[in-house]
Design an enzyme around this catalytic site. Structure first.
Site, short mmCIF file in Angstrom:
data_model
loop_
_atom_site.label_atom_id
_atom_site.label_comp_id
_atom_site.label_asym_id
_atom_site.label_seq_id
_atom_site.Cartn_x
_atom_site.Cartn_y
_atom_site.Cartn_z
N CYS A 78 0.81 -1.22 0.00
CA CYS A 78 0.00 0.00 0.00
C CYS A 78 0.85 1.27 0.00
O CYS A 78 0.37 2.34 -0.37
CB CYS A 78 -0.96 0.00 1.19
SG CYS A 78 -0.14 -0.01 2.80
N GLN B 197 5.97 -9.13 3.77
CA GLN B 197 5.62 -8.80 2.39
C GLN B 197 6.82 -8.97 1.46
O GLN B 197 6.69 -9.44 0.32
CB GLN B 197 5.09 -7.36 2.32
CG GLN B 197 3.75 -7.18 3.03
CD GLN B 197 3.40 -5.72 3.26
OE1 GLN B 197 4.27 -4.86 3.41
NE2 GLN B 197 2.11 -5.41 3.29
N GLY C 138 -8.25 -10.44 4.39
CA GLY C 138 -6.84 -10.77 4.22
C GLY C 138 -6.02 -10.44 5.45
O GLY C 138 -6.54 -10.20 6.54
N GLU C 139 -4.70 -10.40 5.26
CA GLU C 139 -3.78 -10.17 6.37
C GLU C 139 -3.98 -8.79 6.99
O GLU C 139 -3.98 -8.64 8.21
CB GLU C 139 -2.33 -10.32 5.87
CG GLU C 139 -1.29 -10.16 6.98
CD GLU C 139 0.12 -10.26 6.45
OE1 GLU C 139 1.06 -10.08 7.24
OE2 GLU C 139 0.30 -10.51 5.23
#
Length: 436
Positions: free
Chosen positions: A51, A121, A192-193
């Protein structure tokens, strides 16, 4: 071979630009990586898209050409002009690239310093390229050391403790604007996570949480993973819930806004929506009385406060990154030395084996003495090569290393094969290759 990182993050782009650069799914990521790897000067590639950042990490034989080529491909992908992207991009090569990579892995380059998600990530992005054979040796070595650096930073500092993620920062702001959270409902979109982290922080702040997702099965599993009761609603109720619940946090991977202007009704109570997805989940033209919308970039003041509190710890962390960046290149040199030393010993063993067999064949020694004579010869070889081996390991830290190693390989006609190099691959690469 050189390392190159082309970085777009919250530091050099706004959210509108990051939306266009984002790779929301594996198909887009895979297509882009295959495109850039078609260029021969680019040997290996990893793509990290979150993000707050897009990072292209490569090994290349031409930094200048690879930089121009990748930015051109990004321009076509995003629809942003080449010149604009080139002016915005932070471009790092070799020592700078490794220092930046280690900083990213250690969460020192993150919007929220010390946030705990980035290393996971980065590992996911790394494994993706490994599984696709988009990186084999040079990048795995760099990533191996980057994860080692991140672990060292976590051990030496307290940067990874407390409120250290975009999700937790959004919840802090929600708590700030709501005040008393007792019996206050909060809607989380996605399963999600990021949504999991969001639910966790909302519960810890006293909110009553409802999850809504296109995948209701996944949402139900997520809800059941918490001790506290978390409601799950059908995705068809999204519009209804948006106009009933005062706090909403959305973190899906949708490539387009899932909340549009026609879904928003006027309400007689205050609503606070937090869009922590990139690309954004909430259309940017939505305006309604008593509705305040926060994007990732709007949380910057909390981030600044976080930075002030953690400035001393960050200083320690950056010193670790600097030290380990230097160590990494020293380590790379030792990897060049080890196979050469190994082959010297192997060549010696081959000669011992050959000469002992010939001596037995010609009757110079008896068969029953073969093992002892071999041991004696190997002892002599080990003692003879001990000092040269130490010297070679020592010069691995010096500028003349390549010249000396080249001379040794030439004199002894040594050739390093792929099996020997595999021994020095990153542990992540070896584990994945074994599973494959």
């Amino acid at each position: 071979m050189s390392y190159l990182v082309i970085s777009f993050s919250h530091k050099n782009t706004d959210i509108q630009t990051r939306e266009k650069l984002a790779f929301p799914d594996e198909e887009n990521k895979d297509r882009f990586l295959r495109q850039i790897l078609e260029e021969k000067v680019i040997r290996e590639a990893i793509l990290l898209s979150t993000c707050n950042r897009v990072e292209i990490i490569i090994s290349t034989s031409s930094v200048a050409y690879a930089t121009a080529f990748i930015i051109e491909k990004l321009s076509k992908y995003s629809g942003i002009s080449y010149d604009d992207l080139y002016d915005r991009a932070d471009i790092y090569d070799n020592e700078g690239a490794i220092h930046h990579l280690f900083s990213v892995a250690s969460a020192l380059d993150s919007l929220v310093i010390g946030e705990t998600q980035i290393v996971g990530q980065l590992k996911d992005a790394f494994r993706f390229s490994l599984n696709k054979n988009y990186c084999q040796q040079n990048l795995p070595r760099a990533l191996h050391y980057a994860f080692k650096c991140a672990a060292a930073v976590r051990t030496a500092t307290s940067l990874g403790t407390g409120s250290v993620s975009v999700a937790s920062t959004a919840v802090i702001k929600a708590k700030e604007v709501i005040g008393d959270t007792n019996e206050v409902k909060a809607l989380v979109i996605g399963a999600g996570e990021m949504s999991e982290l969001t639910v966790k922080h909302l519960i810890s702040r006293g909110f009553k949480v409802t999850i809504i997702s296109r995948d209701i099965k996944k949402a139900t599993i997520l809800a059941q993973s918490f001790e506290e009761h978390v409601e799950v609603e059908e995705y068809s109720k999204l519009t209804q819930l948006l106009n009933q619940i005062p706090v909403m946090i959305t973190a899906t991977s949708a490539p387009y806004p899932i909340i549009t202007e026609n879904m928003v009704y006027e309400c007689d109570f205050n609503r606070y929506w937090f869009d922590i997805a990139v690309p954004r989940d909430i259309a940017d033209n939505i305006k309604s009385p008593n509705l305040t919308i926060f994007s990732v970039d709007d949380l910057q003041y909390i981030v600044d406060s976080n930075m002030q509190l953690k400035a001393k710890q960050a200083k320690v962390a950056f010193s670790i990154v600097g030290k380990m960046s230097v160590e990494f290149f020293e380590w790379l040199k030792t990897l060049e030395v080890e196979p050469v030393i190994k082959h010297l010993y192997l060549r010696g063993d081959e000669i011992i084996e050959k000469k002992v067999k010939n001596a037995i064949k010609k009757g110079f020694i008896s068969c029953e003495h073969e093992a002892n004579i071999k041991k004696l010869c190997q002892t002599v070889l080990t003692e003879y090569l001990h000092h040269p081996s130490k010297k070679m390991k020592h010069i691995s830290k010096n500028m003349e290393c390549d010249i000396v190693l080249g001379a040794v390989q030439s004199m002894f006609d040594l050739k390093t094969d792929s099996n020997m190099l595999n021994k020095y691959k990153c542990e992540h690469a070896l584990q994945i290759n074994e599973r494959g």
